[in-house]
Design a protein around this motif. Structure first.
Motif, PDB file in Angstrom:
ATOM      1  N   PHE A   1       0.870  -1.182   0.000  1.00 22.00           N
ATOM      2  CA  PHE A   1       0.000   0.000   0.000  1.00 22.00           C
ATOM      3  C   PHE A   1       0.897   1.219   0.000  1.00 22.00           C
ATOM      4  CE2 PHE A   1       0.423   1.058   4.593  1.00 22.00           C
ATOM      5  CZ  PHE A   1       0.961  -0.120   5.064  1.00 22.00           C
ATOM      6  N   LYS A   2       0.274   2.373  -0.169  1.00 18.46           N
ATOM      7  CA  LYS A   2       1.065   3.594  -0.236  1.00 18.46           C
ATOM      8  C   LYS A   2       0.874   4.439   1.007  1.00 18.46           C
ATOM      9  CE  LYS A   2      -0.057   4.433  -4.722  1.00 18.46           C
ATOM     10  NZ  LYS A   2      -0.049   5.357  -5.842  1.00 18.46           N
ATOM     11  N   THR A   3       1.944   5.072   1.402  1.00 13.15           N
ATOM     12  CA  THR A   3       1.896   5.941   2.561  1.00 13.15           C
ATOM     13  C   THR A   3       2.899   7.077   2.341  1.00 13.15           C
ATOM     14  OG1 THR A   3       1.912   5.961   4.962  1.00 13.15           O
ATOM     15  CG2 THR A   3       3.629   4.675   3.929  1.00 13.15           C
TER      16      THR A   3
ATOM     17  N   VAL B   1       4.854   0.662   0.511  1.00 15.59           N
ATOM     18  CA  VAL B   1       5.350  -0.079   1.673  1.00 15.59           C
ATOM     19  C   VAL B   1       4.519  -1.358   1.859  1.00 15.59           C
ATOM     20  CG1 VAL B   1       6.161   1.982   2.911  1.00 15.59           C
ATOM     21  CG2 VAL B   1       3.793   1.229   3.201  1.00 15.59           C
ATOM     22  N   GLY B   2       4.919  -2.194   2.823  1.00 12.32           N
ATOM     23  CA  GLY B   2       4.143  -3.381   3.142  1.00 12.32           C
ATOM     24  C   GLY B   2       4.997  -4.627   3.244  1.00 12.32           C
TER      25      GLY B   2
ATOM     26  N   GLU C   1       8.901  -5.595   1.769  1.00 16.02           N
ATOM     27  CA  GLU C   1      10.059  -6.047   2.554  1.00 16.02           C
ATOM     28  C   GLU C   1      10.636  -7.333   1.959  1.00 16.02           C
ATOM     29  OE1 GLU C   1      11.434  -4.099   4.797  1.00 16.02           O
ATOM     30  OE2 GLU C   1       9.787  -2.734   4.341  1.00 16.02           O
ATOM     31  N   ILE C   2       9.757  -8.228   1.532  1.00 17.35           N
ATOM     32  CA  ILE C   2      10.220  -9.492   0.927  1.00 17.35           C
ATOM     33  C   ILE C   2      10.997  -9.182  -0.365  1.00 17.35           C
ATOM     34  CG2 ILE C   2       9.479 -11.672  -0.134  1.00 17.35           C
ATOM     35  CD1 ILE C   2       7.067 -11.627   1.831  1.00 17.35           C
TER      36      ILE C   2
ATOM     37  N   SER D   1       6.264 -10.693  11.314  1.00 16.55           N
ATOM     38  CA  SER D   1       6.519  -9.353  11.859  1.00 16.55           C
ATOM     39  C   SER D   1       6.364  -8.282  10.778  1.00 16.55           C
ATOM     40  CB  SER D   1       7.863  -9.279  12.582  1.00 16.55           C
ATOM     41  OG  SER D   1       8.913  -9.533  11.713  1.00 16.55           O
ATOM     42  N   TYR D   2       6.720  -8.603   9.528  1.00 16.68           N
ATOM     43  CA  TYR D   2       6.492  -7.647   8.431  1.00 16.68           C
ATOM     44  C   TYR D   2       4.998  -7.341   8.314  1.00 16.68           C
ATOM     45  CZ  TYR D   2      11.172  -8.586   6.381  1.00 16.68           C
ATOM     46  OH  TYR D   2      12.509  -8.713   6.139  1.00 16.68           O
TER      47      TYR D   2
END
Ligand code: ARG
Length: 290
Positions: free
Chosen positions: A72-74, A83-84, A88-89, A275-276
């Motif tokens: 999603f965007k932030t 981000v999301g 991270e993966i 945790s992500y």
């Protein structure tokens, strides 16, 4: 025959021979050239996606960033940022490959097509590794188990208790998602409306244009937690395809897949995926743009 004439004829034959030799040489050179080119082409097309990504130095990831907590965007440091958990993966995979990561944003029904056409190297977008998709793409090991639920208005939970209650009613789903088929299979008498983003589907539900939204539990949770007029219904939806998420790659990505699986195994072992998801969920509640 006169001697001179013979000599002349001999010369002529020699010239002819030389010409023929020249033509042969040219032809041979030509063939060699064509052969070399074909070999080169064959070589580059048989190159694994891993070499392609490493040659470019960038891993291009296709995703639809309207799917919190996965993507999603932030606003971060004044900039609109994707981000999301999936992000991270993707970063962890790029690290393992020693390349930069680039996110390519699009509607969900274009995400897999972008991998097929080669515009993106991989897709990480909460993609369920279904049997049909496995025919067209290589998938990594799965990294997140998901489940499909039905979101309704809180005051309608009593009205919609079983799938049959949706007869002649409208339910919304995200276009191109497996929820399109799950909704059609479970709510056969309902009118299934496909919309570009889950957020639009939720808005239609809030404004009363549809009576339900079919989407995945982790995503539904975010909407229900932020909208006190919504609830997850008790109705269970059957799904014959496994809903677990995996990374999609072009067919024949053996070497790349090996690397991606190595990263996923490590992240799973360290409890990082959970945790992500948790961190991204918290962030999504704080951020206004989804
Ligand atoms: N898991 C579902 C599917 O693979 C929905 C995924 C939607 N993802 C997204 N980023 N909008 O079809």
């Amino acid at each position: 025959m006169h001697n001179n004439t013979l000599l002349y004829l001999h010369k002529l034959i020699n010239i002819e021979k030389r010409l023929i030799m020249k033509t042969w040489k040219k032809l041979l050179l030509g063939f060699a050239g064509i052969f070399a080119l074909t070999a080169l082409a064959a070589c580059s097309s048989s190159k694994d996606s891993l070499e392609k990504v490493q040659d470019k130095g960038t891993l291009t990831v296709a995703l639809n960033p309207h799917f919190a907590p996965f993507e999603f965007k932030t606003i971060q440091n004044g900039k609109d940022t994707i981000v999301g958990a999936d992000v991270e993966i993707a970063k962890a995979i790029a690290d393992e490959l020693g390349v930069k990561v680039k996110f390519s944003e699009m509607s969900f029904d274009n995400v897999l097509a972008n991998v097929q056409s080669g515009k993106a190297d991989i897709a990480i977008s909460g993609i369920s590794a279904t049997k049909e998709r496995q025919k067209i793409f290589d998938f990594s090991d799965t990294y997140y188990e998901s489940e499909t639920v039905l979101v309704v208005k809180k005051d309608a939970t009593g009205t919609y208790k079983q799938t049959g209650d949706f007869a002649k009613k409208s339910v919304a789903v995200q276009k191109g998602s497996i929820q399109e088929n799950i909704a059609k299979a479970n709510l056969s008498d309902a009118n299934v409306v496909s919309l570009a983003q889950p957020g639009e589907a939720i808005n239609e539900l809030k404004s009363g244009q549809v009576e339900g939204v079919v989407l995945e539990k982790a995503i539904a949770k975010g909407y229900v937690d932020q909208n006190s007029d919504l609830a997850v219904s008790d109705i269970t939806l059957k799904s014959d395809s496994k809903d677990a998420y995996a990374v999609a790659m072009p067919k024949g990505s053996d070497k790349l897949k090996e690397k991606v699986n190595k990263v996923i195994a490590k992240l799973k072992k360290e409890g990082k995926i959970d945790s992500y998801v948790q961190d991204a969920y918290t962030l999504s509640l704080k951020s206004s743009s989804k």
